[in-house]
Design a protein around this motif. Sequence first.
Motif, PDB file in Angstrom:
ATOM      1  N   VAL A  34     -25.982  22.850 -37.688  1.00 40.87           N
ATOM      2  CA  VAL A  34     -27.200  23.379 -36.808  1.00 40.87           C
ATOM      3  C   VAL A  34     -27.381  24.866 -36.445  1.00 40.87           C
ATOM      4  CG1 VAL A  34     -28.587  22.617 -35.069  1.00 40.87           C
ATOM      5  CG2 VAL A  34     -27.527  20.572 -36.096  1.00 40.87           C
ATOM      6  N   ILE A  35     -26.565  25.229 -35.764  1.00 42.48           N
ATOM      7  CA  ILE A  35     -26.457  26.656 -35.061  1.00 42.48           C
ATOM      8  C   ILE A  35     -26.679  27.499 -36.400  1.00 42.48           C
ATOM      9  CG2 ILE A  35     -25.233  28.557 -34.197  1.00 42.48           C
ATOM     10  CD1 ILE A  35     -26.418  26.570 -32.187  1.00 42.48           C
ATOM     11  N   ASN A  36     -25.880  27.249 -37.326  1.00 38.12           N
ATOM     12  CA  ASN A  36     -26.257  28.173 -38.692  1.00 38.12           C
ATOM     13  C   ASN A  36     -27.559  28.412 -39.321  1.00 38.12           C
ATOM     14  OD1 ASN A  36     -23.758  29.246 -38.438  1.00 38.12           O
ATOM     15  ND2 ASN A  36     -22.775  27.940 -39.882  1.00 38.12           N
ATOM     16  N   LYS A  37     -28.064  27.047 -39.066  1.00 41.94           N
ATOM     17  CA  LYS A  37     -29.398  26.708 -39.723  1.00 41.94           C
ATOM     18  C   LYS A  37     -30.451  27.561 -38.905  1.00 41.94           C
ATOM     19  CE  LYS A  37     -28.601  24.102 -43.446  1.00 41.94           C
ATOM     20  NZ  LYS A  37     -29.115  24.535 -44.833  1.00 41.94           N
ATOM     21  N   ILE A  38     -30.241  27.274 -37.711  1.00 39.99           N
ATOM     22  CA  ILE A  38     -31.222  27.995 -36.745  1.00 39.99           C
ATOM     23  C   ILE A  38     -31.198  29.472 -36.875  1.00 39.99           C
ATOM     24  CG2 ILE A  38     -31.994  28.065 -34.191  1.00 39.99           C
ATOM     25  CD1 ILE A  38     -30.908  25.425 -33.860  1.00 39.99           C
ATOM     26  N   GLU A  39     -30.126  30.058 -36.714  1.00 44.58           N
ATOM     27  CA  GLU A  39     -29.918  31.650 -36.958  1.00 44.58           C
ATOM     28  C   GLU A  39     -30.515  32.109 -38.339  1.00 44.58           C
ATOM     29  OE1 GLU A  39     -25.876  32.298 -34.173  1.00 44.58           O
ATOM     30  OE2 GLU A  39     -25.615  31.939 -36.293  1.00 44.58           O
ATOM     31  N   GLY A  40     -30.303  31.424 -39.186  1.00 47.06           N
ATOM     32  CA  GLY A  40     -30.966  31.657 -40.662  1.00 47.06           C
ATOM     33  C   GLY A  40     -32.338  31.484 -40.717  1.00 47.06           C
ATOM     34  N   LEU A  41     -32.959  30.388 -40.330  1.00 50.28           N
ATOM     35  CA  LEU A  41     -34.401  29.994 -40.590  1.00 50.28           C
ATOM     36  C   LEU A  41     -35.322  30.101 -39.323  1.00 50.28           C
ATOM     37  CD1 LEU A  41     -33.406  26.868 -42.997  1.00 50.28           C
ATOM     38  CD2 LEU A  41     -33.786  29.378 -43.593  1.00 50.28           C
ATOM     39  N   TYR A  42     -34.945  30.317 -38.322  1.00 44.47           N
ATOM     40  CA  TYR A  42     -35.631  30.081 -37.156  1.00 44.47           C
ATOM     41  C   TYR A  42     -36.626  31.355 -37.224  1.00 44.47           C
ATOM     42  CZ  TYR A  42     -37.657  29.354 -32.543  1.00 44.47           C
ATOM     43  OH  TYR A  42     -38.360  29.043 -31.298  1.00 44.47           O
ATOM     44  N   VAL A  43     -38.081  31.081 -36.656  1.00 43.10           N
ATOM     45  CA  VAL A  43     -38.843  32.213 -36.878  1.00 43.10           C
ATOM     46  C   VAL A  43     -38.571  33.484 -36.114  1.00 43.10           C
ATOM     47  CG1 VAL A  43     -40.364  31.315 -34.876  1.00 43.10           C
ATOM     48  CG2 VAL A  43     -41.691  32.503 -36.697  1.00 43.10           C
ATOM     49  N   SER A  45     -35.626  35.887 -33.596  1.00 43.58           N
ATOM     50  CA  SER A  45     -33.958  35.807 -33.624  1.00 43.58           C
ATOM     51  C   SER A  45     -33.525  35.028 -32.469  1.00 43.58           C
ATOM     52  CB  SER A  45     -33.911  37.423 -33.475  1.00 43.58           C
ATOM     53  OG  SER A  45     -34.444  37.999 -32.264  1.00 43.58           O
ATOM     54  N   VAL A  46     -32.520  34.642 -32.675  1.00 48.69           N
ATOM     55  CA  VAL A  46     -31.638  33.989 -31.514  1.00 48.69           C
ATOM     56  C   VAL A  46     -30.550  34.441 -31.192  1.00 48.69           C
ATOM     57  CG1 VAL A  46     -33.172  31.852 -31.997  1.00 48.69           C
ATOM     58  CG2 VAL A  46     -30.889  32.172 -33.241  1.00 48.69           C
ATOM     59  N   ASP A  47     -29.705  33.952 -29.932  1.00 54.35           N
ATOM     60  CA  ASP A  47     -28.483  34.333 -29.626  1.00 54.35           C
ATOM     61  C   ASP A  47     -27.652  33.152 -29.741  1.00 54.35           C
ATOM     62  OD1 ASP A  47     -26.187  34.858 -28.002  1.00 54.35           O
ATOM     63  OD2 ASP A  47     -27.023  36.383 -27.264  1.00 54.35           O
ATOM     64  N   GLY A  48     -27.037  32.968 -30.807  1.00 52.35           N
ATOM     65  CA  GLY A  48     -26.061  31.786 -30.790  1.00 52.35           C
ATOM     66  C   GLY A  48     -25.431  31.370 -29.830  1.00 52.35           C
ATOM     67  N   GLU A  49     -24.636  32.325 -28.932  1.00 54.65           N
ATOM     68  CA  GLU A  49     -23.852  32.190 -27.764  1.00 54.65           C
ATOM     69  C   GLU A  49     -24.757  31.493 -26.590  1.00 54.65           C
ATOM     70  OE1 GLU A  49     -20.721  34.424 -24.634  1.00 54.65           O
ATOM     71  OE2 GLU A  49     -21.691  35.582 -26.554  1.00 54.65           O
ATOM     72  N   ASP A  50     -25.855  32.143 -26.589  1.00 48.99           N
ATOM     73  CA  ASP A  50     -26.754  31.472 -25.571  1.00 48.99           C
ATOM     74  C   ASP A  50     -27.052  29.878 -25.970  1.00 48.99           C
ATOM     75  OD1 ASP A  50     -26.863  33.758 -24.022  1.00 48.99           O
ATOM     76  OD2 ASP A  50     -28.859  34.415 -24.536  1.00 48.99           O
ATOM     77  N   LEU A  51     -27.488  29.887 -26.900  1.00 47.58           N
ATOM     78  CA  LEU A  51     -27.619  28.410 -27.508  1.00 47.58           C
ATOM     79  C   LEU A  51     -26.459  27.437 -27.426  1.00 47.58           C
ATOM     80  CD1 LEU A  51     -29.690  29.030 -31.003  1.00 47.58           C
ATOM     81  CD2 LEU A  51     -30.625  28.223 -28.726  1.00 47.58           C
ATOM     82  N   THR A  52     -25.297  27.962 -27.734  1.00 44.10           N
ATOM     83  CA  THR A  52     -24.275  27.125 -27.693  1.00 44.10           C
ATOM     84  C   THR A  52     -24.102  26.674 -26.167  1.00 44.10           C
ATOM     85  OG1 THR A  52     -23.133  28.214 -29.563  1.00 44.10           O
ATOM     86  CG2 THR A  52     -21.674  27.274 -27.988  1.00 44.10           C
TER      87      THR A  52
END
Length: 227
Positions: A34-43, A45-52
Motif C-alpha cells: 500500500v505504501i509503495n503504491k501511494i508513493e508511486g501513484l498519489y497525485v 508527494s508524500v512522506d512514507g515515514e509520516d504515513l507509517t
Amino acid sequence: MLKKITASFFMFGYILSIDAQPENIATSLKFEQVINKIEGLYVDSVDGEDLTEAAIIALLEKLDPHSTYMPKKDANNARSQIDGSFVGIGIRFNIIKDTILVVNTISGGPSEKLGILPGDKIIEVDNEVVAGTGINNSGVRSRLLGEKDSKVLVAIKRGKSNNLIKFNIKRDKIPIYSVDASYMLDNKIGYIKLNSFSRTTTREMRSAITKLKKQGMKKLILDLQDN
C-alpha cells in the motif's frame, strides 16, 4: 495454483490495485504494498515515514485507551526521565497561553544558580522568539536540552516588567529525583511524596523508608498526587 484476487480502492483519481495474497502472508507485506503504491501513484508527494507513523497510531487506537505509539525523539526524552538525569538548563516548565512558564528550577541546576525564578516566562531562546508561536513541549526540549557545557541564551520576562532579562546558561547534567519529600507527621506516621518513577526510584524509596523507620514510623502515607 492459487488464484489471485485483485482488490482496488479509489483515491484522488487513481485506482490503486493490490493483489490479494494467500491468507498466511505477513501483514507487513500488505502494508508495504500500500505504501509503495501511494508513493508511486498519489497525485502529491508524500512522506512514507509520516504515513507509517500515522498508520501505527491509528492501529494502536483500535486496541485500548492505554496503548500508544511514541516516536523516537519522544522516546529519547522519556528515557532521560526514566534514567534519572538529563543534560539541560534545570527547569520544570509548562506552556501557558502559548508562553513557556518556569514552574520551578531544579535544585543545584544551572538555572537556579543564575537566579531564574518560578513564574518567569521564557520569551526568546538564542534570540529566537518562542512566545506566541505555537511551540510545543518537544520544541522547548529541542532548544533547551543539549550537550554538557554548551550554552544557550534565554530571555525572560519577569512579573509586570516589559524589559527582558537575559541569561547565558551553561547546560549541565541535571539529576531527577523521584522522592520530593520524606518526613514524620507525628511519632508513628511517616510521609513520602513520590513525583515520578525512574531507575532511581527504588533506591530513593528504600532510603526514605529506612530513614523514617529509624525515626519510629509504624504507618506510611505515600503521596502519589500528580505522579
